[in-house]
Design a protein around this motif. Structure first.
Motif, PDB file in Angstrom:
ATOM      1  N   VAL A  30       1.180   1.721  -0.437  1.00 19.07           N
ATOM      2  CA  VAL A  30       1.787   2.047  -1.777  1.00 19.07           C
ATOM      3  C   VAL A  30       2.714   3.214  -1.439  1.00 19.07           C
ATOM      4  CG1 VAL A  30       1.390   2.651  -4.034  1.00 19.07           C
ATOM      5  CG2 VAL A  30      -0.234   1.102  -2.851  1.00 19.07           C
ATOM      6  N   LEU A  31       3.921   2.868  -1.761  1.00 23.29           N
ATOM      7  CA  LEU A  31       4.842   3.940  -1.734  1.00 23.29           C
ATOM      8  C   LEU A  31       5.298   4.246  -3.488  1.00 23.29           C
ATOM      9  CD1 LEU A  31       7.200   2.160   0.709  1.00 23.29           C
ATOM     10  CD2 LEU A  31       5.423   3.828   1.240  1.00 23.29           C
ATOM     11  N   VAL A  32       5.232   5.574  -3.550  1.00 27.32           N
ATOM     12  CA  VAL A  32       5.681   6.089  -4.895  1.00 27.32           C
ATOM     13  C   VAL A  32       6.895   6.657  -4.733  1.00 27.32           C
ATOM     14  CG1 VAL A  32       4.975   7.611  -6.880  1.00 27.32           C
ATOM     15  CG2 VAL A  32       3.451   6.203  -5.538  1.00 27.32           C
ATOM     16  N   ALA A  33       7.954   6.465  -5.539  1.00 26.21           N
ATOM     17  CA  ALA A  33       9.251   7.019  -5.512  1.00 26.21           C
ATOM     18  C   ALA A  33       9.032   8.604  -5.820  1.00 26.21           C
ATOM     19  CB  ALA A  33      10.157   6.413  -6.855  1.00 26.21           C
ATOM     20  N   GLY A  34      10.229   9.277  -5.851  1.00 22.95           N
ATOM     21  CA  GLY A  34      10.193  10.746  -5.975  1.00 22.95           C
ATOM     22  C   GLY A  34       9.940  11.117  -7.363  1.00 22.95           C
ATOM     23  N   LEU A  66      -2.045   0.945 -10.286  1.00 22.10           N
ATOM     24  CA  LEU A  66      -2.410   0.116  -9.292  1.00 22.10           C
ATOM     25  C   LEU A  66      -3.742   0.196  -8.887  1.00 22.10           C
ATOM     26  CD1 LEU A  66       0.846   0.738  -7.056  1.00 22.10           C
ATOM     27  CD2 LEU A  66       0.370  -1.547  -8.274  1.00 22.10           C
ATOM     28  N   GLY A  67      -4.575   0.825  -9.708  1.00 25.34           N
ATOM     29  CA  GLY A  67      -6.137   1.040  -9.252  1.00 25.34           C
ATOM     30  C   GLY A  67      -6.513   1.797  -8.364  1.00 25.34           C
ATOM     31  N   LEU A  68      -5.463   2.720  -7.818  1.00 24.42           N
ATOM     32  CA  LEU A  68      -5.698   3.678  -6.783  1.00 24.42           C
ATOM     33  C   LEU A  68      -5.785   5.206  -7.360  1.00 24.42           C
ATOM     34  CD1 LEU A  68      -3.328   2.186  -4.470  1.00 24.42           C
ATOM     35  CD2 LEU A  68      -5.648   1.961  -4.084  1.00 24.42           C
ATOM     36  N   GLY A  69      -6.233   6.187  -6.415  1.00 25.40           N
ATOM     37  CA  GLY A  69      -6.193   7.417  -6.912  1.00 25.40           C
ATOM     38  C   GLY A  69      -5.947   8.377  -5.887  1.00 25.40           C
ATOM     39  N   ARG A  70      -6.218   9.772  -6.065  1.00 27.15           N
ATOM     40  CA  ARG A  70      -5.943  10.803  -5.141  1.00 27.15           C
ATOM     41  C   ARG A  70      -6.724  10.916  -3.881  1.00 27.15           C
ATOM     42  NH1 ARG A  70      -6.525  16.419  -7.893  1.00 27.15           N
ATOM     43  NH2 ARG A  70      -6.834  14.907  -9.576  1.00 27.15           N
ATOM     44  N   ALA A  71      -7.971  10.026  -4.017  1.00 24.92           N
ATOM     45  CA  ALA A  71      -8.582   9.884  -2.479  1.00 24.92           C
ATOM     46  C   ALA A  71      -8.094   8.668  -1.689  1.00 24.92           C
ATOM     47  CB  ALA A  71     -10.064   9.357  -2.713  1.00 24.92           C
ATOM     48  N   ASP A  72      -6.838   8.038  -2.328  1.00 20.11           N
ATOM     49  CA  ASP A  72      -6.200   7.056  -1.534  1.00 20.11           C
ATOM     50  C   ASP A  72      -4.979   7.614  -0.762  1.00 20.11           C
ATOM     51  OD1 ASP A  72      -8.175   4.755  -2.184  1.00 20.11           O
ATOM     52  OD2 ASP A  72      -7.559   5.168  -4.174  1.00 20.11           O
ATOM     53  N   VAL A  73      -4.515   8.606  -1.122  1.00 21.76           N
ATOM     54  CA  VAL A  73      -3.532   9.347  -0.818  1.00 21.76           C
ATOM     55  C   VAL A  73      -3.549   9.807   0.814  1.00 21.76           C
ATOM     56  CG1 VAL A  73      -1.745  11.220  -0.962  1.00 21.76           C
ATOM     57  CG2 VAL A  73      -2.754  10.265  -3.060  1.00 21.76           C
ATOM     58  N   VAL A  74      -2.371   9.134   1.248  1.00 19.18           N
ATOM     59  CA  VAL A  74      -2.379   9.459   2.943  1.00 19.18           C
ATOM     60  C   VAL A  74      -1.076  10.384   3.224  1.00 19.18           C
ATOM     61  CG1 VAL A  74      -3.727   7.359   3.415  1.00 19.18           C
ATOM     62  CG2 VAL A  74      -1.071   7.212   3.384  1.00 19.18           C
ATOM     63  N   ARG A  75      -0.166  10.065   2.474  1.00 15.60           N
ATOM     64  CA  ARG A  75       1.012  11.155   2.799  1.00 15.60           C
ATOM     65  C   ARG A  75       1.721  11.762   1.652  1.00 15.60           C
ATOM     66  NH1 ARG A  75       6.143  10.267   6.753  1.00 15.60           N
ATOM     67  NH2 ARG A  75       4.203  10.787   7.975  1.00 15.60           N
ATOM     68  N   THR A  76       2.113  12.906   1.792  1.00 20.10           N
ATOM     69  CA  THR A  76       2.928  13.669   0.638  1.00 20.10           C
ATOM     70  C   THR A  76       4.034  14.113   1.079  1.00 20.10           C
ATOM     71  OG1 THR A  76       1.658  15.514   0.705  1.00 20.10           O
ATOM     72  CG2 THR A  76       0.829  13.928  -0.653  1.00 20.10           C
ATOM     73  N   VAL A 121       8.441  15.333  -5.624  1.00 19.28           N
ATOM     74  CA  VAL A 121       7.425  14.926  -4.729  1.00 19.28           C
ATOM     75  C   VAL A 121       7.272  13.513  -4.609  1.00 19.28           C
ATOM     76  CG1 VAL A 121       6.011  16.927  -5.188  1.00 19.28           C
ATOM     77  CG2 VAL A 121       5.524  14.829  -6.237  1.00 19.28           C
ATOM     78  N   GLU A 122       7.024  12.914  -3.380  1.00 20.15           N
ATOM     79  CA  GLU A 122       6.639  11.629  -3.035  1.00 20.15           C
ATOM     80  C   GLU A 122       5.306  11.601  -2.363  1.00 20.15           C
ATOM     81  OE1 GLU A 122      11.167  10.316  -1.432  1.00 20.15           O
ATOM     82  OE2 GLU A 122       9.599  10.372   0.115  1.00 20.15           O
ATOM     83  N   VAL A 123       4.744  10.499  -2.647  1.00 17.45           N
ATOM     84  CA  VAL A 123       3.249  10.307  -2.440  1.00 17.45           C
ATOM     85  C   VAL A 123       3.167   8.775  -1.816  1.00 17.45           C
ATOM     86  CG1 VAL A 123       0.999   9.762  -3.290  1.00 17.45           C
ATOM     87  CG2 VAL A 123       2.255  11.644  -4.091  1.00 17.45           C
ATOM     88  N   GLU A 124       2.447   8.685  -0.632  1.00 14.42           N
ATOM     89  CA  GLU A 124       2.222   7.287  -0.183  1.00 14.42           C
ATOM     90  C   GLU A 124       0.598   7.312  -0.003  1.00 14.42           C
ATOM     91  OE1 GLU A 124       4.089   6.465   3.517  1.00 14.42           O
ATOM     92  OE2 GLU A 124       5.916   7.330   3.040  1.00 14.42           O
ATOM     93  N   ALA A 125       0.179   6.123  -0.431  1.00 12.83           N
ATOM     94  CA  ALA A 125      -1.280   5.731  -0.448  1.00 12.83           C
ATOM     95  C   ALA A 125      -1.661   4.507   0.224  1.00 12.83           C
ATOM     96  CB  ALA A 125      -1.646   5.819  -2.163  1.00 12.83           C
ATOM     97  N   PHE A 126      -2.805   4.391   0.617  1.00 10.06           N
ATOM     98  CA  PHE A 126      -3.284   3.111   1.422  1.00 10.06           C
ATOM     99  C   PHE A 126      -4.684   2.657   0.441  1.00 10.06           C
ATOM    100  CE2 PHE A 126      -5.376   0.908   4.886  1.00 10.06           C
ATOM    101  CZ  PHE A 126      -4.256  -0.405   5.025  1.00 10.06           C
ATOM    102  N   ARG A 127      -4.673   1.181   0.252  1.00  9.49           N
ATOM    103  CA  ARG A 127      -5.621   0.607  -0.443  1.00  9.49           C
ATOM    104  C   ARG A 127      -6.702   0.301   0.686  1.00  9.49           C
ATOM    105  NH1 ARG A 127      -6.570  -1.519  -5.137  1.00  9.49           N
ATOM    106  NH2 ARG A 127      -4.197  -1.536  -5.671  1.00  9.49           N
ATOM    107  N   GLY A 128      -7.967   0.967   0.512  1.00 14.83           N
ATOM    108  CA  GLY A 128      -9.180   0.796   1.434  1.00 14.83           C
ATOM    109  C   GLY A 128      -9.405   1.926   2.087  1.00 14.83           C
ATOM    110  N   VAL A 129      -8.475   3.072   1.722  1.00 12.47           N
ATOM    111  CA  VAL A 129      -8.943   4.473   2.582  1.00 12.47           C
ATOM    112  C   VAL A 129     -10.315   4.826   2.099  1.00 12.47           C
ATOM    113  CG1 VAL A 129      -8.499   6.815   2.477  1.00 12.47           C
ATOM    114  CG2 VAL A 129      -6.693   5.422   2.470  1.00 12.47           C
ATOM    115  N   THR A 130     -11.282   5.208   3.073  1.00 11.35           N
ATOM    116  CA  THR A 130     -12.589   5.812   2.837  1.00 11.35           C
ATOM    117  C   THR A 130     -12.450   7.248   3.242  1.00 11.35           C
ATOM    118  OG1 THR A 130     -13.211   5.160   5.228  1.00 11.35           O
ATOM    119  CG2 THR A 130     -13.635   3.801   3.376  1.00 11.35           C
ATOM    120  N   ALA A 131     -12.878   7.901   2.039  1.00  9.63           N
ATOM    121  CA  ALA A 131     -12.862   9.566   2.129  1.00  9.63           C
ATOM    122  C   ALA A 131     -14.002  10.077   3.180  1.00  9.63           C
ATOM    123  CB  ALA A 131     -13.019  10.150   0.913  1.00  9.63           C
TER     124      ALA A 131
END
Length: 131
Positions: A30-34, A66-76, A121-131
């Motif tokens: 998941v890519l989030v715009a600036g 999109l049903g994701l949260g902070r724990a799914d973030v992989v890049r900022t 800021v920009e954020v990228e997340a990935f569905r299925g990340v395990t903390a």
């Protein structure tokens, strides 16, 4: 038919410039715009710390759609206009993502479309990340 999911936040620039706030690819990326701290047409927070927190919250709200949260973030990525703001923006990032530990980049830029903005800021997340 595309398996790409797109969400918007209702910000006027999305319609004006033709972009989505966030895009989810079929592989779960998941890519989030600036995102800036403009909320309801006004800058929320004057200083770099407050603008960073508000900007990340705009991005996290898009992930939430999109049903994701902070724990799914992989890049900022943090874009700032002054080197003097590194510590304040970094403090905001640590408070929000310390337990997540995404990869992160902070870049000093010459400015933003509104000179009152000091952080984007920009954020990228990935569905299925395990903390």
């Amino acid at each position: 038919m595309s398996d790409v999911r797109r969400v918007t936040s209702g910000a006027p620039w999305e319609e004006q410039f033709g972009y989505a706030r966030a895009v989810e690819l079929p592989n779960g990326l998941v890519l989030v715009a600036g995102c800036t701290s403009i909320v309801d047409g006004q800058i929320a927070g004057g200083g770099p710390y407050d603008q960073a927190v508000n900007s990340f919250n705009v991005a996290l709200d898009a992930l939430g759609r999109l049903g994701l949260g902070r724990a799914d973030v992989v890049r900022t990525r943090m874009y700032i206009t002054h080197a003097r703001d590194v510590d304040e923006v970094g403090r905001a990032h640590k408070e929000l993502f310390d337990t997540v530990r995404p990869v992160a980049t902070m870049i000093i830029v010459s400015g933003f479309v509104d000179p009152s903005l000091v952080v984007e800021v920009e954020v990228e997340a990935f569905r299925g990340v395990t903390a």
